[in-house]
Design a protein around this motif. Structure first.
Motif, mmCIF file in Angstrom:
data_model
loop_
_atom_site.group_PDB
_atom_site.id
_atom_site.type_symbol
_atom_site.label_atom_id
_atom_site.label_comp_id
_atom_site.label_asym_id
_atom_site.label_seq_id
_atom_site.Cartn_x
_atom_site.Cartn_y
_atom_site.Cartn_z
ATOM 1 N N MET A 43 -19.465 101.863 3.729
ATOM 2 C CA MET A 43 -19.614 101.008 4.907
ATOM 3 C C MET A 43 -19.231 99.568 4.588
ATOM 4 N N LEU B 288 -22.000 94.243 9.479
ATOM 5 C CA LEU B 288 -22.975 95.315 9.295
ATOM 6 C C LEU B 288 -24.367 94.855 9.704
ATOM 7 N N ILE C 193 -25.939 105.661 14.163
ATOM 8 C CA ILE C 193 -25.263 104.374 14.032
ATOM 9 C C ILE C 193 -24.644 103.968 15.363
ATOM 10 N N LEU D 241 -16.317 104.057 10.396
ATOM 11 C CA LEU D 241 -17.757 104.111 10.116
ATOM 12 C C LEU D 241 -18.317 105.487 10.452
ATOM 13 N N THR E 176 -20.028 108.252 7.873
ATOM 14 C CA THR E 176 -21.348 108.865 8.044
ATOM 15 C C THR E 176 -21.258 110.382 8.063
#
Length: 161
Positions: A61, A70, A89, A103, A107
């Motif tokens: 990330m 972030l 997220i 992102l 994940t």
């Protein structure tokens, strides 16, 4: 995804002698948050055996977005649900669609990677014997994720009459 090393050593079927104590787990989470201050406002509660996966996800990330972005995510949560690594997220609206997709992809890779490791001890499952419960064969009957839980619910074999 960053390289993940199983905690139980290099052999795929070996487990650590015992699960992690809850105090040590909480200390490792605090250490992780201290190393990555942007995590302070989010829920970070992966299973003890998935801490290495969590560290790899954080590294990925931080390669995708700057730490300042972030820290401004609308929502980020990593939890254990019955031995399963769950990531929720919602990047901030200012993140480009490409980075948002990256992102999400990171994940998903982390979620799939976590399936290879026991949620209790972090031992790597063999690829020919996938485990759907999130636990290795040693910790399959165990209740809870920490040493204290496993001891409390230990099944003691009955002595013959």
């Amino acid at each position: 995804m960053s390289a993940i090393q199983p905690k139980g050593g290099s052999s795929k079927s070996s487990c650590m002698p015992r699960p992690m104590r809850k105090v040590l787990y909480l200390a490792r989470i605090a250490e992780l948050i201290a190393q990555h201050p942007w995590l302070q406002s989010y829920i970070v509660e992966p299973a003890p055996g998935h801490l290495a996966v969590m560290q790899a996800l954080i590294a990925d990330m931080e390669e995708i977005l700057p730490v300042t972005a972030l820290a401004k995510m609308e929502f980020f949560r990593v939890v254990d649900v019955d031995g399963t690594f769950k990531v929720f997220i919602a990047p901030a609206d200012v993140v480009s669609p490409e980075r948002s997709d990256a992102l999400w992809q990171a994940t998903e890779v982390a979620r799939l990677m976590a399936r290879r490791f026991c949620a209790v001890c972090g031992a790597e499952h063999s690829t020919e014997n996938p485990v759907t419960s999130g636990r290795c064969n040693v910790h399959m009957p165990a209740h809870g994720l920490y040493l204290e839980d496993v001891r409390r619910h230990a099944v003691v074999p009955a002595e013959p009459l």
